[in-house]
Design an enzyme around this catalytic site. Structure first.
Site, mmCIF file in Angstrom:
data_model
loop_
_atom_site.group_PDB
_atom_site.id
_atom_site.type_symbol
_atom_site.label_atom_id
_atom_site.label_comp_id
_atom_site.label_asym_id
_atom_site.label_seq_id
_atom_site.Cartn_x
_atom_site.Cartn_y
_atom_site.Cartn_z
ATOM 1 N N GLU A 109 -99.859 -109.623 -97.195
ATOM 2 C CA GLU A 109 -100.262 -110.381 -96.502
ATOM 3 C C GLU A 109 -100.738 -110.839 -95.538
ATOM 4 O O GLU A 109 -101.964 -110.943 -94.772
ATOM 5 C CB GLU A 109 -99.809 -111.494 -96.601
ATOM 6 C CG GLU A 109 -100.097 -113.306 -95.720
ATOM 7 C CD GLU A 109 -99.435 -113.997 -96.222
ATOM 8 O OE1 GLU A 109 -98.342 -114.135 -96.646
ATOM 9 O OE2 GLU A 109 -99.821 -115.120 -95.846
ATOM 10 N N ASP A 142 -96.069 -110.073 -101.143
ATOM 11 C CA ASP A 142 -96.132 -111.631 -99.530
ATOM 12 C C ASP A 142 -95.048 -110.514 -99.773
ATOM 13 O O ASP A 142 -93.761 -111.303 -100.419
ATOM 14 C CB ASP A 142 -95.955 -112.526 -100.743
ATOM 15 C CG ASP A 142 -96.246 -113.875 -99.308
ATOM 16 O OD1 ASP A 142 -96.732 -114.799 -99.572
ATOM 17 O OD2 ASP A 142 -95.896 -113.944 -98.148
ATOM 18 N N ILE A 174 -92.739 -112.642 -97.524
ATOM 19 C CA ILE A 174 -91.655 -114.304 -97.200
ATOM 20 C C ILE A 174 -93.331 -114.886 -97.767
ATOM 21 O O ILE A 174 -94.626 -115.726 -97.181
ATOM 22 C CB ILE A 174 -91.646 -113.626 -95.832
ATOM 23 C CG1 ILE A 174 -90.750 -113.282 -95.056
ATOM 24 C CG2 ILE A 174 -91.196 -115.067 -96.233
ATOM 25 C CD1 ILE A 174 -90.332 -113.135 -94.120
ATOM 26 N N ASP A 175 -93.083 -115.169 -98.734
ATOM 27 C CA ASP A 175 -93.605 -116.002 -99.421
ATOM 28 C C ASP A 175 -92.589 -117.477 -99.054
ATOM 29 O O ASP A 175 -91.795 -117.851 -99.506
ATOM 30 C CB ASP A 175 -93.939 -116.620 -100.683
ATOM 31 C CG ASP A 175 -95.563 -117.189 -101.705
ATOM 32 O OD1 ASP A 175 -95.554 -117.756 -100.890
ATOM 33 O OD2 ASP A 175 -94.804 -117.880 -102.256
ATOM 34 N N THR A 221 -93.599 -118.746 -95.478
ATOM 35 C CA THR A 221 -93.523 -118.120 -94.218
ATOM 36 C C THR A 221 -92.884 -119.891 -92.886
ATOM 37 O O THR A 221 -92.476 -119.455 -92.772
ATOM 38 C CB THR A 221 -94.386 -118.003 -93.548
ATOM 39 O OG1 THR A 221 -94.549 -116.812 -94.278
ATOM 40 C CG2 THR A 221 -94.411 -117.491 -92.067
ATOM 41 N N ASP A 229 -99.587 -114.190 -103.499
ATOM 42 C CA ASP A 229 -98.659 -115.366 -103.255
ATOM 43 C C ASP A 229 -98.992 -115.822 -104.903
ATOM 44 O O ASP A 229 -97.433 -116.234 -104.962
ATOM 45 C CB ASP A 229 -99.717 -116.771 -103.358
ATOM 46 C CG ASP A 229 -100.407 -116.633 -101.782
ATOM 47 O OD1 ASP A 229 -101.026 -117.363 -101.291
ATOM 48 O OD2 ASP A 229 -98.699 -116.906 -100.910
HETATM 49 C C1 LIP Z 1 -98.152 -119.923 -98.984
HETATM 50 C C2 LIP Z 1 -97.409 -120.903 -100.638
HETATM 51 C C3 LIP Z 1 -97.897 -122.007 -100.749
HETATM 52 C C4 LIP Z 1 -98.977 -122.264 -100.307
HETATM 53 C C5 LIP Z 1 -99.824 -121.647 -98.400
HETATM 54 C C6 LIP Z 1 -99.263 -120.863 -98.786
HETATM 55 P P1 LIP Z 1 -97.156 -118.159 -96.883
HETATM 56 O O1 LIP Z 1 -97.231 -118.973 -98.786
HETATM 57 O O2 LIP Z 1 -96.610 -120.066 -100.999
HETATM 58 O O3 LIP Z 1 -97.762 -122.800 -101.702
HETATM 59 O O4 LIP Z 1 -99.741 -124.266 -100.049
HETATM 60 O O5 LIP Z 1 -100.711 -122.656 -97.789
HETATM 61 O O6 LIP Z 1 -99.690 -120.420 -99.090
HETATM 62 O O7 LIP Z 1 -98.584 -117.694 -96.745
HETATM 63 O O8 LIP Z 1 -96.145 -119.145 -96.989
HETATM 64 O O9 LIP Z 1 -97.008 -116.684 -97.797
#
Ligand code: LIP
Length: 268
Positions: A70, A88, A90-91, A93, A215
């Site tokens: 990412e 990713d 940290i998904d 964030t 994601d």
């Molecule tokens: C997030 C996703 C989340 C989405 C956010 C963002 P990140 O990933 O897990 O569901 O709504 O827009 O994409 O940016 O925290 O890695």
């Protein structure tokens, strides 16, 4: 690669994900937060540090692979290669920044455009979700088989696509329809964990009108290998080379997502 080889590789990917999760748990209060595409698109020094860590751990496992993460760290992802890690670090964030304890490490491995391994680790709950194409899905080593339930008995996980304000109206229109047609809504803030919760039967389905490949790459395979259905919001296949809408669910609930998208005039 056969299933045995992919399973052995998945174990090594799990070890890297677990160590990355420890980095999340050990984060200091000062996370050096900044923004990327807009004020809602946050990134911390830990996103970048964990991505660098994972690149150093994963590429030696498959030196011929590319690495699509990412965070832009200034070098080519080599997405044209047959083997491609899609990561990713940290998904979730924003949850990580706010201390919501609802974030994960998401690592997918694609082989010639098809997902072959998916690993999602939630360090806050010590939950390791793993899938190998054709080999099933596991939660902490135990097989995952998605339970079927009717939409009216299902929780619906909603992704709000906060980085794409042009999708806000259709997202909330779909959520309103699904609120009426299903049991209730939930919004976690982590697409990968939402997909894993569908695979584990904690929710009947999940949708988000636009996501990046990192994601959904790993979580999408976990849902499929648990017996769920994952498509875009028109019912078409997910494309891992680009951003796309995601609709994931058990076999009874998935059609409700496509119907809500159609009823709300979602056009992608
Ligand atoms: C997030 C996703 C989340 C989405 C956010 C963002 P990140 O990933 O897990 O569901 O709504 O827009 O994409 O940016 O925290 O890695």
């Amino acid at each position: 690669m056969n299933i045995e080889e992919l399973t052995a590789l998945a174990s090594q990917i799990e070890a890297a994900a677990r160590d990355a999760g420890a980095m999340m748990l050990g984060a200091e209060a000062d996370k050096s937060v900044s923004t990327k595409s807009g004020r809602k698109d946050l990134v911390t020094r830990y996103d970048k540090e964990i991505q660098r860590f994972l690149e150093e751990r994963l590429l030696p496992l498959l030196p011929e692979a590319g690495f699509l993460g990412e965070e832009a760290l200034g070098h080519d992802a080599h997405t044209e290669r047959d083997f491609l890690f899609i990561v990713d670090p940290i998904d979730g964030t924003t949850n990580f920044v706010k201390g919501c304890n609802q974030s994960c490490v998401s690592i997918g491995l694609g082989i010639r455009g098809e997902m072959a391994v998916g690993v999602v680790f939630n360090p806050y709950r010590d939950e390791m979700f793993t899938a190998v194409r054709g080999g099933g899905a596991l939660l902490n080593g135990a097989p995952l088989r998605i339970p079927d339930c009717a939409p009216e008995d299902a929780l619906v996980l909603v992704g709000s696509s906060p980085y794409y304000r042009e999708l806000t109206d259709v997202t909330f229109a779909m959520a309103r329809l699904l609120f009426d047609r299903c049991l209730d809504l939930r919004r976690s803030g982590s697409a990968a964990l939402d997909l894993c919760d569908v695979a584990a039967g904690r929710a009947g389905c999940y949708f988000e009108c636009r996501l990046s490949p990192w994601d959904f790459a790993a979580g999408g395979l976990i849902v499929r290998e648990a017996g769920g259905v994952v498509t875009d919001l028109t019912g078409g296949p997910l494309a891992f080379a680009q951003k796309c809408p995601v609709a994931a669910g058990n076999p009874q609930c998935h059609p409700a997502l496509l119907q809500a998208a159609k009823d709300c005039g979602f056009s992608g």
